[in-house]
Design a protein around this motif. Structure first.
Motif, short mmCIF file in Angstrom:
data_model
loop_
_atom_site.label_atom_id
_atom_site.label_comp_id
_atom_site.label_asym_id
_atom_site.label_seq_id
_atom_site.Cartn_x
_atom_site.Cartn_y
_atom_site.Cartn_z
N MET A 136 -1.15 -3.25 -10.58
CA MET A 136 -0.36 -3.08 -9.36
C MET A 136 0.74 -2.04 -9.59
N ASN A 152 -6.08 -1.66 1.28
CA ASN A 152 -6.54 -2.10 -0.04
C ASN A 152 -5.38 -2.62 -0.88
N TRP A 153 -4.20 -2.12 -0.62
CA TRP A 153 -3.02 -2.67 -1.30
C TRP A 153 -2.80 -4.12 -0.84
N LEU A 160 -3.63 -10.63 -6.36
CA LEU A 160 -2.57 -11.04 -7.29
C LEU A 160 -2.23 -12.51 -7.08
#
Ligand code: HEM
Lengths: 251, 272
Positions: A136, A152-153, A160
């Motif tokens: 990340m 996509n983040w 996460l």
């Protein structure tokens, strides 16, 4: 004919047989008579299940180890290792308050490679949390979340979260003092959620405090539900990496 | 046009013949490129391009008897020339000579996606990327196996609800949070601040940071913020892991030992 020639001949025969031929797709580097040509290099990807993961060609700067540090790939690989070692552990572990602790103890002492596999599973989980976090960070420093990669983040943040949950649910399973009280502390933090704190904690624990019910609940989450969900999100994640135009950059 | 099947070409020619008022054979010749496109169409109000042979004015409304021969529609356009178009000539009818729909035009297939190819410096995934991945895979496996042989994962005494260890610590990735919470009254800061707001903000990053550049020199503020975030979490985590002892009070690991059981067999602990 020497034995060596015989073995070689038998090997060649097997290699060229219909069976082997039907398994290896055209262009496979394991096929007889593979030659290194641009076309075959494309076929290695295109004619294989690999095509689900990789395009035939990638940007030159993207393969430089120093760009991605391979961190996303390493996270994925650790997940696979964790799945394999985890299945092994499941053979020897029952998620009941009576058996869980003893199962782990016996696994470590009287099962062949049991201790090694358990250690791999545990350290691998810690490493995965670390590598996902570092992944990340590298994505952030590259500004790789900017259009068209915004979504996509978001998928990544969910990954996460799921990674943390997987790790945390696994933490309870040895049912030792470390597990019990770490989870007690962790879920107590959840009870500080305003208004719904009590309900959130109850939902997490299946009771008002960590109990045998919690153990079963977290076991099912850990071995079934969360892996299932994370695989789906990973599929979306990898798909989007390609559909958003491959690796971002160059800077 | 050479790749068009004959029966489609013929249907197209029929439509063209109707629109231009010429015979099917003539239209066929035009479509095949054997004859020039008529500059002055005989009866058609507008000339049709060869790619789109005909667009009849009233295509769909004309009722078509299901059993009718193919050429009926064609024949009405120009009686003088259409005499050559007899039903038997048409090879397009279905098995019983029945036709339930009519061909208006043949449109050549084009790509669905309009991609603009920009020259890019690309390399083959095999071997250039795959070999690196394979090396990374071996390296990770090696590290993990060595680590697992060398370091025993902790297993303390069996869970005991009546013996609360002091201190009780969360797993290391939550210890930063636990540390943060120890500064605030849970009623005030709660867990909502770091967790919910934290994850929401993290997800919102791409929508908050509207700066389109990915050059580090153009995004100093973003880089600074994120670096603070990492440094802050790392500091809190390290304090939580190493510098918190009984009662979650501050200790020095070199003086009192380490109170963190995940590290139990890593470092010889004096405090235990
Ligand atoms: C289980 C966790 C994850 C796995 C297995 C994973 C896997 C991957 C892989 C294999 C790539 C290809 C490029 C590379 O290796 O760096 C990638 C790219 C990416 N990941 Fe992840 N990822 C995970 C978590 C995350 C997280 C937590 C974030 C961010 C919050 C994230 C955001 C992204 C973005 C934006 C890209 C595109 C990067 C670019 O184009 O340069 N991922 N991910």
């Amino acid at each position: 004919m020497t034995l060596r020639e015989r073995v070689k001949e038998a090997g060649d025969k097997l290699h060229g047989s219909q069976l082997v031929d039907s398994i290896l797709r055209p262009g496979s580097p394991f096929k007889q008579g593979y030659s290194d040509s641009p076309r075959n290099r494309s076929y290695v990807i295109m004619n294989n299940v690999l095509y689900h993961l990789h395009p035939v060609k990638v940007k030159r700067h993207g393969v430089r180890l120093s760009y991605t540090l391979c961190l996303g790939g390493i996270s994925f690989f650790l997940f696979i290792l964790l799945t394999i070692t985890g299945i092994f552990l499941m053979f020897y572990y029952a998620p009941t308050a009576e058996n869980a602790y003893q199962d782990i103890q016996e696994l470590s002492t009287s099962v062949a490679f049991g201790s090694l596999v358990r250690n791999m599973h545990r350290w691998g989980a810690h490493l995965m949390v670390l590598s996902v976090f570092l992944h990340m960070s590298r994505v952030f420093y590259h500004g790789a979340y900017k259009a068209p990669r915004e979504f996509n983040w978001v998928v990544g943040v969910i990954l996460l979260l799921l990674t943390l949950l997987l790790s945390f649910t696994g933490y309870l399973l040895p049912w030792d003092q470390l597990a019990l009280w770490a989870v007690t502390v962790g879920t107590n933090m959840a009870s500080f959620v305003p208004v719904f704190g009590g309900q959130v904690q109850f939902l997490l624990l299946g009771a008002v405090a960590v109990s045998a019910d919690t153990l079963l609940r977290w076991y099912v989450l850990h071995v079934l539900f969360l892996p299932f969900v994370i695989v789906i999100f990973m599929a979306v994640h990898f798909w989007r990496v390609r559909k958003d135009g491959g690796i971002s950059g160059p800077l | 046009m050479a790749e068009l099947p004959e029966h489609l070409l013929r249907r197209s020619a029929e439509a063209k013949a109707k629109a231009l008022g010429i015979s099917v054979d003539e239209a066929m010749a035009i479509l095949k490129g054997d004859a020039p496109e008529p500059s002055e169409p005989a009866a058609a109000p507008e000339p049709a391009a060869p790619e789109e042979p005909a667009t009849p004015a009233e295509p769909a409304t004309e009722p078509e008897p299901t059993a009718a021969p193919v050429a009926t529609a064609t024949a009405v356009a120009d009686p003088t020339k259409a005499t050559r178009v007899v039903p038997q000539e048409a090879p397009v009818a279905g098995p019983e000579g029945a036709r339930t729909q009519r061909l208006l035009t043949v449109v050549r297939a084009k790509a669905i996606q309009q991609t603009k190819p920009e020259p890019q410096d690309k390399v083959n995934t095999w071997p250039h990327l795959m070999l690196i991945e394979f090396a990374a895979l071996l390296a990770v496996s090696a590290i993990l196996v060595i680590m697992s042989v060398a370091l025993q994962a902790p297993l303390l005494e069996a869970a005991n609800f009546n013996a609360t260890p002091n201190p009780s610590k969360a797993p290391w990735y939550f210890l930063g949070l636990q540390e943060l919470l120890s500064y605030f009254d849970p009623g005030v800061a709660g867990v909502s601040v770091p967790l919910i707001v934290g994850f929401a903000a993290l997800m919102g990053v791409p929508y908050i940071d509207k700066n389109p550049s990915n050059k580090p020199s153009d995004r100093k503020f973003a880089v600074m913020l994120f670096t603070f975030f990492i440094a802050g979490s790392a500091t809190l985590t390290i304090i939580g892991v190493l510098f918190r002892g009984p009662g979650f009070n501050f200790t020095y690991p070199w003086r009192d030992g380490i109170f963190f059981d995940d590290l139990k067999d890593w470092i010889p602990l004096e405090g235990h």
